[in-house]
Motif scaffolding. Structure first.
Motif, PDB file in Angstrom:
ATOM      1  N   ASP A  96       0.847  -1.192   0.000  1.00 30.73           N
ATOM      2  CA  ASP A  96       0.000   0.000   0.000  1.00 30.73           C
ATOM      3  C   ASP A  96       0.880   1.238   0.000  1.00 30.73           C
ATOM      4  OD1 ASP A  96      -2.456  -1.377   0.025  1.00 30.73           O
ATOM      5  OD2 ASP A  96      -2.289  -1.691   2.183  1.00 30.73           O
ATOM      6  N   ALA A  97       1.572   1.413  -1.108  1.00 27.74           N
ATOM      7  CA  ALA A  97       2.498   2.540  -1.264  1.00 27.74           C
ATOM      8  C   ALA A  97       2.590   2.872  -2.748  1.00 27.74           C
ATOM      9  CB  ALA A  97       3.885   2.182  -0.716  1.00 27.74           C
ATOM     10  N   PRO A  98       2.842   4.131  -3.082  1.00 27.69           N
ATOM     11  CA  PRO A  98       2.903   4.509  -4.497  1.00 27.69           C
ATOM     12  C   PRO A  98       4.117   3.894  -5.187  1.00 27.69           C
ATOM     13  CG  PRO A  98       3.584   6.338  -3.103  1.00 27.69           C
ATOM     14  CD  PRO A  98       3.041   5.283  -2.182  1.00 27.69           C
ATOM     15  N   ALA A  99       3.974   3.687  -6.499  1.00 24.72           N
ATOM     16  CA  ALA A  99       5.097   3.213  -7.300  1.00 24.72           C
ATOM     17  C   ALA A  99       6.211   4.260  -7.288  1.00 24.72           C
ATOM     18  CB  ALA A  99       4.643   2.939  -8.722  1.00 24.72           C
ATOM     19  N   VAL A 100       7.437   3.804  -7.393  1.00 29.79           N
ATOM     20  CA  VAL A 100       8.597   4.692  -7.411  1.00 29.79           C
ATOM     21  C   VAL A 100       9.339   4.488  -8.728  1.00 29.79           C
ATOM     22  CG1 VAL A 100      10.794   5.289  -6.329  1.00 29.79           C
ATOM     23  CG2 VAL A 100       8.838   4.640  -4.907  1.00 29.79           C
ATOM     24  N   GLY A 101       9.427   5.527  -9.522  1.00 26.77           N
ATOM     25  CA  GLY A 101      10.094   5.407 -10.811  1.00 26.77           C
ATOM     26  C   GLY A 101       9.423   4.386 -11.714  1.00 26.77           C
ATOM     27  N   GLY A 102       8.122   4.257 -11.583  1.00 28.54           N
ATOM     28  CA  GLY A 102       7.397   3.289 -12.403  1.00 28.54           C
ATOM     29  C   GLY A 102       7.442   1.870 -11.892  1.00 28.54           C
ATOM     30  N   LEU A 103       8.021   1.667 -10.710  1.00 27.71           N
ATOM     31  CA  LEU A 103       8.121   0.326 -10.131  1.00 27.71           C
ATOM     32  C   LEU A 103       7.193   0.199  -8.926  1.00 27.71           C
ATOM     33  CD1 LEU A 103      11.975  -0.349 -10.215  1.00 27.71           C
ATOM     34  CD2 LEU A 103      10.224  -1.571 -11.502  1.00 27.71           C
ATOM     35  N   LEU A 104       6.369  -0.830  -8.945  1.00 24.53           N
ATOM     36  CA  LEU A 104       5.544  -1.129  -7.786  1.00 24.53           C
ATOM     37  C   LEU A 104       6.411  -1.519  -6.599  1.00 24.53           C
ATOM     38  CD1 LEU A 104       2.811  -3.390  -9.418  1.00 24.53           C
ATOM     39  CD2 LEU A 104       2.520  -1.026  -8.684  1.00 24.53           C
ATOM     40  N   ARG A 105       5.892  -1.335  -5.409  1.00 26.42           N
ATOM     41  CA  ARG A 105       6.561  -1.815  -4.204  1.00 26.42           C
ATOM     42  C   ARG A 105       5.846  -3.075  -3.724  1.00 26.42           C
ATOM     43  NH1 ARG A 105       7.685   3.559  -0.464  1.00 26.42           N
ATOM     44  NH2 ARG A 105       8.489   4.905  -2.127  1.00 26.42           N
ATOM     45  N   PHE A 106       6.628  -4.045  -3.276  1.00 24.31           N
ATOM     46  CA  PHE A 106       6.098  -5.293  -2.738  1.00 24.31           C
ATOM     47  C   PHE A 106       6.312  -5.327  -1.228  1.00 24.31           C
ATOM     48  CE2 PHE A 106       6.076  -8.628  -6.405  1.00 24.31           C
ATOM     49  CZ  PHE A 106       5.178  -7.833  -7.109  1.00 24.31           C
ATOM     50  N   PHE A 107       5.453  -6.054  -0.514  1.00 21.44           N
ATOM     51  CA  PHE A 107       5.668  -6.240   0.925  1.00 21.44           C
ATOM     52  C   PHE A 107       6.404  -7.542   1.219  1.00 21.44           C
ATOM     53  CE2 PHE A 107       1.180  -7.595   0.206  1.00 21.44           C
ATOM     54  CZ  PHE A 107       1.261  -8.926   0.574  1.00 21.44           C
ATOM     55  N   THR A 108       6.851  -8.232   0.176  1.00 21.52           N
ATOM     56  CA  THR A 108       7.740  -9.392   0.329  1.00 21.52           C
ATOM     57  C   THR A 108       9.118  -8.999  -0.186  1.00 21.52           C
ATOM     58  OG1 THR A 108       7.016 -10.166  -1.853  1.00 21.52           O
ATOM     59  CG2 THR A 108       5.888 -11.091   0.078  1.00 21.52           C
ATOM     60  N   ASN A 109      10.044  -9.951  -0.171  1.00 19.02           N
ATOM     61  CA  ASN A 109      11.360  -9.703  -0.747  1.00 19.02           C
ATOM     62  C   ASN A 109      11.721 -10.865  -1.670  1.00 19.02           C
ATOM     63  OD1 ASN A 109      12.644 -11.836   0.862  1.00 19.02           O
ATOM     64  ND2 ASN A 109      12.379 -10.441   2.590  1.00 19.02           N
ATOM     65  N   LEU A 110      12.901 -10.809  -2.262  1.00 22.34           N
ATOM     66  CA  LEU A 110      13.285 -11.822  -3.245  1.00 22.34           C
ATOM     67  C   LEU A 110      13.547 -13.188  -2.628  1.00 22.34           C
ATOM     68  CD1 LEU A 110      15.577  -9.750  -5.640  1.00 22.34           C
ATOM     69  CD2 LEU A 110      13.207 -10.472  -5.986  1.00 22.34           C
ATOM     70  N   ASP A 111      13.565 -13.275  -1.312  1.00 22.34           N
ATOM     71  CA  ASP A 111      13.776 -14.561  -0.646  1.00 22.34           C
ATOM     72  C   ASP A 111      12.476 -15.188  -0.150  1.00 22.34           C
ATOM     73  OD1 ASP A 111      16.585 -14.508  -0.921  1.00 22.34           O
ATOM     74  OD2 ASP A 111      16.727 -13.132   0.774  1.00 22.34           O
ATOM     75  N   GLU A 112      11.340 -14.561  -0.480  1.00 27.18           N
ATOM     76  CA  GLU A 112      10.056 -15.100  -0.046  1.00 27.18           C
ATOM     77  C   GLU A 112       8.946 -14.542  -0.932  1.00 27.18           C
ATOM     78  OE1 GLU A 112       7.662 -15.534   4.145  1.00 27.18           O
ATOM     79  OE2 GLU A 112       8.305 -13.527   3.550  1.00 27.18           O
ATOM     80  N   SER A 113       8.059 -15.417  -1.374  1.00 30.26           N
ATOM     81  CA  SER A 113       6.911 -14.987  -2.162  1.00 30.26           C
ATOM     82  C   SER A 113       5.652 -15.010  -1.315  1.00 30.26           C
ATOM     83  CB  SER A 113       6.722 -15.906  -3.369  1.00 30.26           C
ATOM     84  OG  SER A 113       6.374 -17.220  -2.943  1.00 30.26           O
ATOM     85  N   LEU A 114       4.648 -14.301  -1.785  1.00 35.00           N
ATOM     86  CA  LEU A 114       3.361 -14.346  -1.106  1.00 35.00           C
ATOM     87  C   LEU A 114       2.787 -15.762  -1.144  1.00 35.00           C
ATOM     88  CD1 LEU A 114       0.898 -13.121   0.261  1.00 35.00           C
ATOM     89  CD2 LEU A 114       0.112 -12.348  -1.997  1.00 35.00           C
TER      90      LEU A 114
END
Length: 212
Positions: A96-114
């Protein structure tokens, strides 16, 4: 085949209509059936019910809600109602945050998926990640002059993936199985990549293609 769709946003409505048009018995699960009264009149072959109703109804389930709401919706649907069933997980962990430079923000990271988080909580559910990397308008029977687009899928259950792949082929997709649930760490961020042309050029009708 009976299909229970969890979520009544544009993705849920699109997929419920798509399954219905392809001859499947379909129920759309939502928190408030009254708000869909007009939509129901235009789609009389699709039943409406609660999340639990749709989960009980479906032999295959579609999870099509906001990523942050996915655990709550699955709990409302009921673990017993979902146990042993293939669940097409269309969600993305968009923050729940605006995109930055055209990129969405995720609440996960590359070591874990939803999807991995969901699979850990709902151990008896056979999740298959799919339909998270394209817009709703092109999910069912997409047509491109350059050929059939590719839908990347993953999940821990081979039989569930076979079932979902069959659905996707019927919907007009080439299917690429990327392996177990961990592959969702790579598939979910495809949503970020897909959205970049949308934010930059208001282009939202493209899809990915894997060349073999």
């Amino acid at each position: 085949m009976r299909v229970g769709v969890l979520g009544s946003g544009v993705v849920g409505r699109t997929l419920a209509d798509g399954f219905s048009r392809h001859g499947q018995e379909t129920m759309l699960g939502t928190r408030n059936t009254a708000k869909l009264a007009d939509w129901r009149k235009e789609h009389p072959s699709t039943e409406l019910g609660s999340f639990a109703d749709a989960a009980r109804f479906g032999e295959i389930i579609v999870l099509s809600v906001k990523g942050s709401a996915a655990p709550e919706v699955l709990r409302a649907a009921g673990a017993d109602n979902l146990s042993g069933k293939p669940v097409i997980d269309t969600t993305n962990p968009i923050a729940d945050a605006p995109a930055v430079g055209g990129l969405l923000r995720f609440f996960t990271n590359l070591d874990e998926s939803l999807m991995e988080r969901l699979q850990r909580e709902f151990t008896d559910v056979r999740f298959v990640k799919a339909l998270n990397s394209v817009g709703a308008a092109r999910m069912v029977n997409p047509h491109y002059k350059d050929g059939m687009p590719t839908m990347f899928i993953c999940g821990n259950d081979t039989a569930a993936k076979k079932t979902v792949a069959g659905v996707l082929v019927e919907f007009g997709w080439d299917v690429a199985d990327m392996g177990g649930a961990q592959a969702a760490r790579a598939i979910e961020p495809l949503c970020m990549l897909w959205c970049i042309p949308g934010f930059a050029r208001d282009q939202w009708n493209h899809a990915f293609k894997l060349l073999r």
